[in-house]
Every structure is written in C-alpha cells, then in structure tokens.
Enzyme design. Structure first.
Site, PDB file in Angstrom:
ATOM      1  N   ARG A 119      26.845  29.858  41.282  1.00 26.47           N
ATOM      2  CA  ARG A 119      26.553  31.130  40.616  1.00 26.47           C
ATOM      3  C   ARG A 119      25.393  31.582  41.364  1.00 26.47           C
ATOM      4  NH1 ARG A 119      28.230  32.045  35.206  1.00 26.47           N
ATOM      5  NH2 ARG A 119      30.345  31.998  35.143  1.00 26.47           N
ATOM      6  N   GLN A 124      29.532  35.739  44.646  1.00 28.06           N
ATOM      7  CA  GLN A 124      29.938  36.498  43.478  1.00 28.06           C
ATOM      8  C   GLN A 124      31.240  37.010  43.590  1.00 28.06           C
ATOM      9  OE1 GLN A 124      26.871  39.458  43.021  1.00 28.06           O
ATOM     10  NE2 GLN A 124      25.624  38.323  41.652  1.00 28.06           N
ATOM     11  N   ASP A 127      33.936  34.317  42.723  1.00 26.32           N
ATOM     12  CA  ASP A 127      33.442  33.600  41.411  1.00 26.32           C
ATOM     13  C   ASP A 127      34.675  34.121  40.330  1.00 26.32           C
ATOM     14  OD1 ASP A 127      32.570  32.755  39.037  1.00 26.32           O
ATOM     15  OD2 ASP A 127      30.530  33.705  39.160  1.00 26.32           O
ATOM     16  N   SER A 130      33.797  34.454  36.575  1.00 25.98           N
ATOM     17  CA  SER A 130      33.257  35.563  36.130  1.00 25.98           C
ATOM     18  C   SER A 130      34.273  36.694  36.149  1.00 25.98           C
ATOM     19  CB  SER A 130      32.171  36.173  37.158  1.00 25.98           C
ATOM     20  OG  SER A 130      30.977  35.235  37.072  1.00 25.98           O
ATOM     21  N   TYR A 227      23.694  28.688  34.608  1.00 23.37           N
ATOM     22  CA  TYR A 227      24.297  28.506  33.541  1.00 23.37           C
ATOM     23  C   TYR A 227      23.512  28.049  32.254  1.00 23.37           C
ATOM     24  CZ  TYR A 227      28.355  27.883  36.830  1.00 23.37           C
ATOM     25  OH  TYR A 227      29.446  28.056  37.721  1.00 23.37           O
TER      26      TYR A 227
END
Length: 375
Positions: A119, A124, A127, A130, A227
């Site tokens: 993360r 991003q 990911d 997500s 997290y």
C-alpha cells in the site's frame, strides 16, 4: 515474453485476468498472449474478442505451452498447477499462507501474490485489493437493498411518510468507503466505524457519522503500509460495547474488516444480531476468511430471528465485466516490473513492490511472513 491467461476453475469465479484492451497493449509492447478457451465467458468477453485483439485462444495445454508467465484471478487448482512448467512466473490472488507458499515453491514456480501489493503510492495502479474492494463495497449495498424488504430513501407521499433506512458500515477502508457512498446515494442515513484514526475524516467527508472508541490504542491502530492492525481483545470488547446499542437500531449492517493472511475479526456477535429488528440485513464481506459476524456462513444467506446474514464469497465476481477490466489493468500496470528493457521475463526482484508480493522463487519460500516456517 509469452503470457498465458487461465480460465478460472473456482465454482463461483466469473472474472478473467485479461481483457481485449490489455491484450492489445501487451502485444503492442512485443509480448505474445495465449488465452485459454472460454476464459472470459462469464465476464461477457467471447473468445472471438480475445482472438481479434491478437491472442492465441486454445486448450489449457496449448495456452501453457512455452509460457514465461501465467496470469490468473485466483490460485490455480492442483491439477492446473501440476501442468505449469517449473520456473514459470505465476501472478494471481494466491491465498498467501505458509502452506500455500510451500506448495508453490515445491512446484518450482516464481509466485507473486496480488493480495500483497504494498500500500504505497507507486503501487496504487497495481493494487488489486483496492480495485476489487471498491466494487465489493458497492455491490454489498446493492445486495443489501435486494434482501431488505423496504425502501432506502425517505419518501413523503399523500398516504404517509416512509422513514429512511439506517445503514451501519463496519470498516472504512476502500470497500467500506464505497459502501458508505453507495448507501448515501440510495438515501440511507449512514454511520460507520473503523479502528484507523484516518478513517474518521474520510467517513465524515462522505456524510457518515463516525463511531469508535477513541483511546490511545485507537490512535496507534494503523500500520505504516496503511492496513488496520489486529486490535487487542480489550479494545475489541470496548468497541463491541459501544456499538451494541447502536447496531440494535440499524436496518442494514455491512462488515468489511479484513486483515491479509489472518482470520477475520468477529465484530457482530449473536447477541447483537438478536438485538436487531426483524427484516434487518447484514452483508459480511469477510465471509471467505471466517466472517465478521458470528453467524455468517460462507456463500450463504442465513436467517436468524428474522435478520438475514449474507456471506457472499465473491462480491466482485457479481460485477464480472467491470471487475475483470479493473483487475486486468492492475496486471497491465504491474507488467513493467516483470520484464527487462527488451521485454523479456526478468522480474525486478530488488524492487520493493515485487519483494512485497513474492511468495516463492527458485524453489524456495521467500516471503518473510512464511520463509522461517518452512526452514
């Protein structure tokens, strides 16, 4: 590099790891793509669309032949794993654990787990947790609206007024924030809770009321990677006491608390369920890892004293086309870290993203979470 795209074999899996759009980009970059027949059938992508994009479409054997890398959504079953050549790069959701890492190492695969994309800002676009959680949060509220026997928004009519539904979102990560936004768009009165301090402002920005025990442990409840930390039993007891009276007044509860590689924490007890009104609905996004609700049963909708508890295992799979498109782009964004300047297979093992994802390499377990357990 030759990349193989597998057909998913899990019973409830509808997604696929590539789309015609990403295949065109791969081919333009000089890669060869092989797609297993019917891989995109459940995501509304026919074999002809893959072929038109430039992929070779064929049997599993033909797809795996000569593959430098294999891309999937979920971990291949044992039969398929046995057909992947040693030294092949495998990228998928691999259900990381000491046992699964050892199996992959013994198979001789260089395995990268999409659950473990760090993360960090640079990662991003890669990911998958997500991208898929975003859809899961949206779909959770849609599923709740279907199970809930009343309207979400306030409605004022000549015959009387319909009160708005009260929705409580437990966990304000990516899935939770999307659930808050979706419930608000549907007209519900929304509240939410999370153990991460940063979530308070995010919940408020979406129009939700934030509920949490804001003690010292709460202030330290987020890892450097973004997290949620596993909270102490004492904190969980205090939090449960705080929300017990609140949850009794709710019509919809969506639980989203997940900690990668660990059993889901119990947030909703049997007593809490029994305090809710008949007709209320709980949608538990953590069902695949044990559930946040004590009464959740994986991949089932159960009813307890008039309260429905939905434990769907694969909510993103209920939006197969969109989920596949986003996941395929996650993989496409990861690809530059898997090849050298000439496009040949050469994972960047010294890159923090690849290091974070790597479960096995050259026949050995390499992830620090599991390597010591296999010595």
């Amino acid at each position: 590099m030759r990349i193989a795209i597998l057909k998913e074999r899990h019973a409830d899996e509808t997604r696929v790891a590539a789309t015609p759009e990403t295949i065109k980009k791969f081919i333009k970059a000089g890669h060869q793509i092989a797609v297993e027949k019917d891989a995109g059938a459940h995501a509304s992508i026919p074999d002809a669309a893959f072929a038109e994009a430039g992929a070779d479409v064929g049997t599993l054997a033909a797809t795996l032949k000569g593959a430098d890398a294999v891309f999937g959504v979920q971990k291949p079953d044992a039969d398929t794993l046995g057909k992947i050549a040693k030294g092949t790069l495998l990228v998928a959701h691999l259900e990381p654990s000491a046992e699964s890492a050892e199996v992959l190492a013994q198979a001789g695969l260089d395995a990268l787990s999409m659950e473990y994309v760090p993360r960090i800002t640079r990662a991003q676009a890669m990911d998958a947790l997500s991208s898929q959680s975003n859809l899961a949060g949206y779909r959770a509220v849609i599923e709740a609206s279907q199970l809930y026997g009343r309207a979400f928004p306030m409605m004022m009519t000549a015959a009387g007024t319909v009160a708005p539904a009260k929705a409580f979102i437990m966990g304000a990560g990516v899935a939770g924030l999307q659930a808050i936004a979706t419930a608000r768009r549907l007209g519900a009165v929304v509240s939410a809770t999370d153990v991460r301090p940063a979530a308070k402002e995010q919940v408020a920005s979406l129009g939700g009321k934030f509920i949490a025990v804001e003690d010292e442990e709460f202030k330290q409840a987020e890892t450097a990677g973004g997290y949620a930390k596993q909270m102490s039993a004492e904190y969980q007891a205090k939090q449960a006491e705080l929300i017990a009276s609140h949850i009794a007044k709710q019509d919809i509860v969506v639980t989203t608390a997940l900690i990668p590689g660990r059993p889901a924490p119990t947030l909703v007890t049997k007593a809490m369920v029994e305090s809710m009104k008949p007709g209320s609905v709980i949608v538990d996004l953590a069902a695949p890892t044990g559930g946040n609700c004590e009464l959740t049963e994986a991949d089932k909708v159960v009813e307890h004293q008039g309260v429905k508890i939905a434990g769907y295992n694969n909510l993103p799979g209920r939006l197969a086309a969109d989920a596949s498109a986003l996941y395929a782009k996650n993989l496409a964004n990861l690809l530059p870290l898997l090849v050298d300047d000439e496009g040949k297979r050469a994972p960047h093992w010294d890159d923090e993203i690849i290091q974070g994802m790597a479960l096995s390499r050259d026949g050995a377990v390499v992830h620090p979470n599991f390597a010591k357990e296999t010595v």
